[in-house]
Scaffold this motif. Sequence first.
Motif, PDB file in Angstrom:
ATOM      1  N   ALA A   2      -4.339 -10.162  -8.302  1.00 21.86           N
ATOM      2  CA  ALA A   2      -5.027 -10.126  -7.013  1.00 21.86           C
ATOM      3  C   ALA A   2      -6.477  -9.698  -7.173  1.00 21.86           C
ATOM      4  N   ALA A   3      -6.708  -8.623  -7.929  1.00 18.75           N
ATOM      5  CA  ALA A   3      -8.068  -8.114  -8.084  1.00 18.75           C
ATOM      6  C   ALA A   3      -8.975  -9.140  -8.753  1.00 18.75           C
ATOM      7  N   SER A  59       0.835  -1.198   0.000  1.00 21.58           N
ATOM      8  CA  SER A  59       0.000   0.000   0.000  1.00 21.58           C
ATOM      9  C   SER A  59       0.869   1.247   0.000  1.00 21.58           C
ATOM     10  N   ASP A 113      -4.006   1.649  -3.872  1.00 17.35           N
ATOM     11  CA  ASP A 113      -2.696   1.472  -4.507  1.00 17.35           C
ATOM     12  C   ASP A 113      -2.709   1.975  -5.948  1.00 17.35           C
ATOM     13  N   ASP A 114      -3.853   1.805  -6.631  1.00 15.84           N
ATOM     14  CA  ASP A 114      -3.982   2.216  -8.035  1.00 15.84           C
ATOM     15  C   ASP A 114      -4.471   3.660  -8.174  1.00 15.84           C
ATOM     16  N   ARG A 121      -1.028  -6.740  -8.462  1.00 20.92           N
ATOM     17  CA  ARG A 121      -2.365  -6.224  -8.157  1.00 20.92           C
ATOM     18  C   ARG A 121      -3.415  -6.680  -9.157  1.00 20.92           C
ATOM     19  N   VAL A 178      -9.784  -5.663   1.125  1.00 14.83           N
ATOM     20  CA  VAL A 178      -8.564  -5.832   0.330  1.00 14.83           C
ATOM     21  C   VAL A 178      -8.730  -5.186  -1.047  1.00 14.83           C
ATOM     22  N   HIS A 210      -1.296 -12.582  -3.792  1.00 14.17           N
ATOM     23  CA  HIS A 210      -0.831 -11.887  -5.003  1.00 14.17           C
ATOM     24  C   HIS A 210      -0.681 -10.383  -4.734  1.00 14.17           C
ATOM     25  N   HIS A 211      -1.598  -9.820  -3.952  1.00 10.91           N
ATOM     26  CA  HIS A 211      -1.479  -8.399  -3.603  1.00 10.91           C
ATOM     27  C   HIS A 211      -0.203  -8.149  -2.801  1.00 10.91           C
ATOM     28  N   HIS A 237      -2.420  -7.160   5.441  1.00 13.88           N
ATOM     29  CA  HIS A 237      -3.030  -8.342   4.874  1.00 13.88           C
ATOM     30  C   HIS A 237      -3.365  -9.400   5.914  1.00 13.88           C
ATOM     31  N   GLU A 277      -8.061  -1.614  -0.650  1.00 13.45           N
ATOM     32  CA  GLU A 277      -6.630  -1.319  -0.558  1.00 13.45           C
ATOM     33  C   GLU A 277      -5.989  -1.297  -1.943  1.00 13.45           C
ATOM     34  N   ILE A 278      -6.392  -2.260  -2.800  1.00 16.07           N
ATOM     35  CA  ILE A 278      -5.853  -2.283  -4.162  1.00 16.07           C
ATOM     36  C   ILE A 278      -6.267  -1.020  -4.913  1.00 16.07           C
TER      37      ILE A 278
END
Length: 714
Positions: A564-565, A2, A597-598, A561, A590, A555-556, A9, A593-594
């Motif tokens: 993960a998504a 993050s 991050d994006d 990412r 989660v 994966h995250h 996590h 959080e992704i």
Amino acid sequence: MSHDGVANHIDGNSSVTTGVQARDIHTLTIHAAAAADHGPPIPYQLPPVPAAFTGRAREVEVLSQWLETQPDHGVRLAALCGMGGVGKTALATWWLHRLRTQFPGGQLYADLRGHLPGGPAPTHEVLVRLLRAYRAGPLPPTVEELSAWWRSVTAAREGARVCLLLDNATSADQIRPLLPGGHGHLVVVTSRELLTGLARDGAALHQLRPLDPEAATEYLARCLGSGRIAREPDAARHIAAAAHGLPLALGLAVTELAAHPGRPLADLLAPSARSGSGPAPRQRRPNSLEGAMTTGLDRTYWNLPRDVARVYRRLGLLPLPETDTALTAAACNLPAGEADRALRALSSARLLEDIADHPVRGRIWRLHDEARAHARAQAAREETDGTAEETLHRALDWYQSGATAAERLLTPSHRRLDRPLAYPPAQPITFTQHAEALAWLEGQQDQLMAAIRAGHTAGLYTCIWTLVWALWPLWHHGQIYSLWFEAHKLGLDAARRDGAPLAERELLNTWGVGLRSAGQHDAAIGAFTRVRDMATAAADATGQAQALHELGVAHHAAGRRGDAAELLLQARAQRAELGDPRGQALTDIVLGEIALDDDRPDEAIARFTTARSLLLEVTDPHNAARALAWLGRAHARSGDGKVALELGRTAVEEFGQIGSRRWIGRSLEMLGQTTHEAGHEEAARELFTRALSVYKSFSGRDSDRLRSRLRDLP
């Protein structure tokens, strides 16, 4: 990772009460953290010195002179070698206690358990115990990494030399990974073997022999009074000679004579000295040191009350390093009061060593190695077949009872894999406070691991996989990966042998969580993939959705990412089909959080808002507060600083009421980030400092990150 730099996590199933009261961020008080500001106390762990210690003046002088001549550019190493019962540990502790002021970094003790039926203590377990004296938080999974950490921790303590007593070693290979780093430290090893392999490490090898006749007689005088010895000097000399100068054999004789102060000393030398029923002591060669020990143990044993003798035999059969009143009561099927009386009687008879008074377990006892072997031999003669397995099974059921009670309180959402207990404890363990449950798990950690190993060796497979499963709060909170992985390896094997596929999948899943937390992302992904495939083959939709979620989190954590998504969206859809709102919410956190991050804060806000609402509906306050803390960060990233600060303060307040140490620290840290971004530097510094004071009590890694944040502030 993050953007916020917070490890994020771990699903927050467990929480620990720490006495936190929170009203608003300006008056937040964290009581448990006050002592943590200064780190753990300096450890002084040496066993107490026997009051009657005597007769080793020459040996002490030799050791002291050797120490004075040793250069301090490395680690000074001495090995005291000699037969069991000769007094190696007593000499080492007496000498080292006198040197306490020379080691301001502490004096540590570790029993390497070289002669226990289950074999020596695993090196990683000993290293964990040593590191815990100086460092909180996660510990790495391998012996090599743990040993490197131990050397680093001790080398970093400049000017704080440490002393280490390693008791009951069997080989030089046991010792080398335990040697501290830096210089000026002192390591003393005791062993029945002459550890010549340590010579290349610069060790001084000291062969300890029995007490000479004069010293042995002086020992009797110290214990029984000089007047009593003076009245029968010849009998005293004969008793010392019969014991061959072995302190343990002398101690057994003293115990019997002290119980009968008016009895002539000479009576002890006659066969009629036995006051109990039973066969005469086994005959040994008159000059045999082994014979002297066995004769003393036999005589002491047959003088025990029969109910106490039964406890002695059962403890000899129990392949665990230590015992306490509650464990003895369970293993021997006795009320706690009777178990306690038996333990005290065995201690008075010099068959049990009184080790320490533990804040959770109470008084801790240990059979001397010679007494343990003797007790097992007596059990082989007197107990029926199956007694050894029953004794261990009763102990395992008692541990299962305590672990399950802690699991129910600390992780109520943990999937239940119960089994009926073959021997339900008459006094089951109950907990009312989170801190109480966690303290029990941590206080029993080494015993639990020994029980898991012993139960697996004995083939009690159902006991083992259920115990490893119920101990999830210990693995999750402690993050001692070497123990986490060893226990899961044994638990998985037990589940396979027991034909329990659901248990196998669940244990493989929690092993994967440990691998991911330890940073072994590819290994974790491999484990979760196997769980997903096994769950699919078994038509276990719940298990499949959980595996997809864990795969997405792994994966995250590995920085993938996109993968993960995709996995997390599949997990969320399956959880929606199953009608699992809590699972949906955890996956949403989660996914949020992704999105952060994006750099998609609006999507993150939607995810965290939904998660918060679902978790409040299912009454999961801990994870609802997690969603709220992340929601505050998402609003900060969207530019809505006022709302972000308000949400962050509320999250801190909620975690204060819940009592989760880890998330009290994290929510303070996250609020500190928001405050810093809003331009309030001093307020941010105060929040980071408070977070650090919380982290210090349990996480070195988080503490290091907070120190870095504080250094980066203007």
